[in-house]
Design an enzyme around this catalytic site. Sequence first.
Site, PDB file in Angstrom:
ATOM      1  N   LYS A   1       0.847  -1.194   0.000  1.00  0.00           N
ATOM      2  CA  LYS A   1       0.000   0.000   0.000  1.00  0.00           C
ATOM      3  C   LYS A   1       0.882   1.242   0.000  1.00  0.00           C
ATOM      4  CE  LYS A   1      -3.787  -1.814   2.914  1.00  0.00           C
ATOM      5  NZ  LYS A   1      -4.980  -1.607   2.109  1.00  0.00           N
TER       6      LYS A   1
ATOM      7  N   ASP B   1      -3.151  -7.621  -1.387  1.00  0.00           N
ATOM      8  CA  ASP B   1      -3.774  -6.688  -0.449  1.00  0.00           C
ATOM      9  C   ASP B   1      -5.238  -7.053  -0.166  1.00  0.00           C
ATOM     10  OD1 ASP B   1      -4.007  -4.569   1.242  1.00  0.00           O
ATOM     11  OD2 ASP B   1      -4.113  -3.032  -0.327  1.00  0.00           O
TER      12      ASP B   1
ATOM     13  N   ARG C   1     -10.156 -11.552   3.032  1.00  0.00           N
ATOM     14  CA  ARG C   1     -11.043 -12.615   2.532  1.00  0.00           C
ATOM     15  C   ARG C   1     -10.284 -13.946   2.436  1.00  0.00           C
ATOM     16  NH1 ARG C   1     -12.089  -9.247  -2.936  1.00  0.00           N
ATOM     17  NH2 ARG C   1     -11.485  -7.598  -1.522  1.00  0.00           N
TER      18      ARG C   1
HETATM   19  N1  BES Z   1      -7.886  -3.772   5.128  1.00  0.00           N
HETATM   20  C1  BES Z   1      -8.171  -3.343   3.816  1.00  0.00           C
HETATM   21  C2  BES Z   1      -9.496  -2.587   3.694  1.00  0.00           C
HETATM   22  C3  BES Z   1      -9.610  -1.303   4.470  1.00  0.00           C
HETATM   23  C4  BES Z   1      -9.254  -0.103   3.910  1.00  0.00           C
HETATM   24  C5  BES Z   1     -10.135  -1.317   5.748  1.00  0.00           C
HETATM   25  C6  BES Z   1      -9.390   1.065   4.637  1.00  0.00           C
HETATM   26  C7  BES Z   1     -10.280  -0.154   6.469  1.00  0.00           C
HETATM   27  C8  BES Z   1      -9.904   1.043   5.922  1.00  0.00           C
HETATM   28  C9  BES Z   1      -8.240  -4.547   2.859  1.00  0.00           C
HETATM   29  O1  BES Z   1      -7.419  -5.615   3.177  1.00  0.00           O
HETATM   30  C10 BES Z   1      -7.810  -4.083   1.508  1.00  0.00           C
HETATM   31  O2  BES Z   1      -6.699  -3.666   1.368  1.00  0.00           O
HETATM   32  N2  BES Z   1      -8.736  -4.157   0.542  1.00  0.00           N
HETATM   33  C11 BES Z   1      -8.483  -3.727  -0.782  1.00  0.00           C
HETATM   34  C12 BES Z   1      -9.026  -4.777  -1.720  1.00  0.00           C
HETATM   35  C13 BES Z   1      -8.553  -4.645  -3.137  1.00  0.00           C
HETATM   36  C14 BES Z   1      -7.066  -4.929  -3.246  1.00  0.00           C
HETATM   37  C15 BES Z   1      -9.321  -5.621  -4.001  1.00  0.00           C
HETATM   38  C16 BES Z   1      -9.171  -2.387  -0.990  1.00  0.00           C
HETATM   39  O3  BES Z   1     -10.245  -2.159  -0.399  1.00  0.00           O
HETATM   40  O4  BES Z   1      -8.635  -1.557  -1.699  1.00  0.00           O
HETATM   41 ZN    ZN Z   2      -6.931  -5.778   5.234  1.00  0.00          ZN
HETATM   42 ZN    ZN Z   3      -5.396  -5.437   2.394  1.00  0.00          ZN
END
Ligand code: BES
Ligand code: ZN
Ligand code: ZN
Length: 513
Positions: free
Chosen positions: A284, A354, A358
């Site tokens: 990230k 990322d 899931r």
């Molecule tokens: N933990 C994050 C989601 C998140 C973002 C929670 C901000 C709380 C605040 C999750 O693991 C993630 O990174 N999701 C990605 C998924 C994508 C790569 C398909 C996202 O939401 O961008």
């Molecule tokens: Zn996450």
């Molecule tokens: Zn993530």
Amino acid sequence: MKFSISSKLNKASIKNVEAFFLPVWVEKERYQYDDAVSVLDAADQKLVKNFLKEREPKAGEVHLIRLNKKPGFVFLSVEKEFNGKKLTLLARKYIRTAKKQGFKEVGIYIDDLADDDLAKTEIAGLFVRNSLLAHYDFSEEFKAAPKDGWKRVQNLTIFSDHDEKELRATVKENEIIAEGVNRCRTLSNYPPVKMTPEGLAEAARDVANECRPAKGGASSIKVTVFDEKKLYSEGMNAILAVGGGSDNPPRLVIMEYKGGQDGDQPLAIVGKGITFDSGGLNIKPGEYMSDMHMDMSGGSATIYAVAAIAKLKLPINVIGFIPAAENMPSGKSYRQNDIITAYGGKTMEIGNTDAEGRVVMADAIEYAKTKKPALLMTIATLTGAAMVALGTRWSGLFVKDNKDLRAALESIGETSGDAVWPLPLTEQNEKEVEGIFADVTNTHKSNSRYGGASSAAGFLSQFAGDQTFAHLDMAPRMTTNPEEEALSCGAAGFGVAYFVELAKHWETIRSTL
Ligand code: BES
Ligand code: ZN
Ligand code: ZN
């Protein structure tokens, strides 16, 4: 902070508090006072009335007014009507003001606030719960304390002529819930150097230890922790894959509470326990990585929800599952295009490291299914997309094809204070995560970013299969909205109160399944 109950609201007892909550009803600029006004010193009564006459405060205003005699201050709140939502916020503002002022003893008279819609016990309960939530401040944990210590409100006296035993029971219940929420907030707020997967396991063991009977013996919560060896022998390759990049090995934490009958099918809760989400090899950017120490908030909610349900001795069987891992980049990280066989045999290809939540939850869902739950619920800070869709007031609620269950779970959100809003989860969402070379993929199969919260839910639903299933994407409620909610900043503790409320209404929920 403690709570006492007193049926003696009079000129003598009011002197024992330093501040008093004083509701005032306003209708077309005419003010109507609470009965409690009459126990103030005569000159102070005049002072309050003059304040209203001169300042003409409008509905919604709150004022801390200094009196000449004891109690010394009134926290004056002007409203057209005082419903549960308003009182929730007012209780928080009252306590935050009192804490800031350094008051130790504060009071409230609840009887005039009660009406047909709002029982006295409810008002007492909401004051207890929200006082504790508003008093909490994580910044007191690591900062050096000021010379004379942190300011603490020590006691709130609830004045009421209602049956004391009933009031005590409400106080106790709300103390248990609020304590659970605040400890959940602390666990989520802890920095990732301290809160590792094993740290989550430790927190589960600690809270289970508190559920031992006074004379010793077994706790009402049984904690089982799968370490990396056990995860390997069980074939929980998804948890191992996500945890592989970190020096802090992954865990699966299981908490079982049996408050129901032996054969009663349990409620299963699977909570995402990513103790830090760097994104992994799909790392990230900095601004998106901040706050990702709270990516285990679903896991901590699960821990303290099971604990609160056990402490309240609710008649339900509950099992919490917390797949815990740290998502880090290294030579041992899982990669894009890896294919992983989850517990139970379903395969997944990795489109993005990322989308790790899931992935770990897949193993946990499959394992939870072996316990034959009546309902399996997942709770996770799963997607940024849920925040884009909903903002920061509601968690996303996903129920595939049971309108009654969806409505019941929505109403649990209303009454618990942990609000949820339904988002789509259909067969199409399950289809959009079908894999090319594996059964499923952890990103949208055509890489669309639209409806990302629903495709993530579709992925979980693929693993739930025929199991009755509902999902909460709590990313929107990971942190508080400090101003709007009158709470300190940091983790919100979403989920604890939600699952306690669900457990209390388990029979109603069951009737929808
Ligand atoms: N933990 C994050 C989601 C998140 C973002 C929670 C901000 C709380 C605040 C999750 O693991 C993630 O990174 N999701 C990605 C998924 C994508 C790569 C398909 C996202 O939401 O961008
Ligand atoms: Zn996450
Ligand atoms: Zn993530």
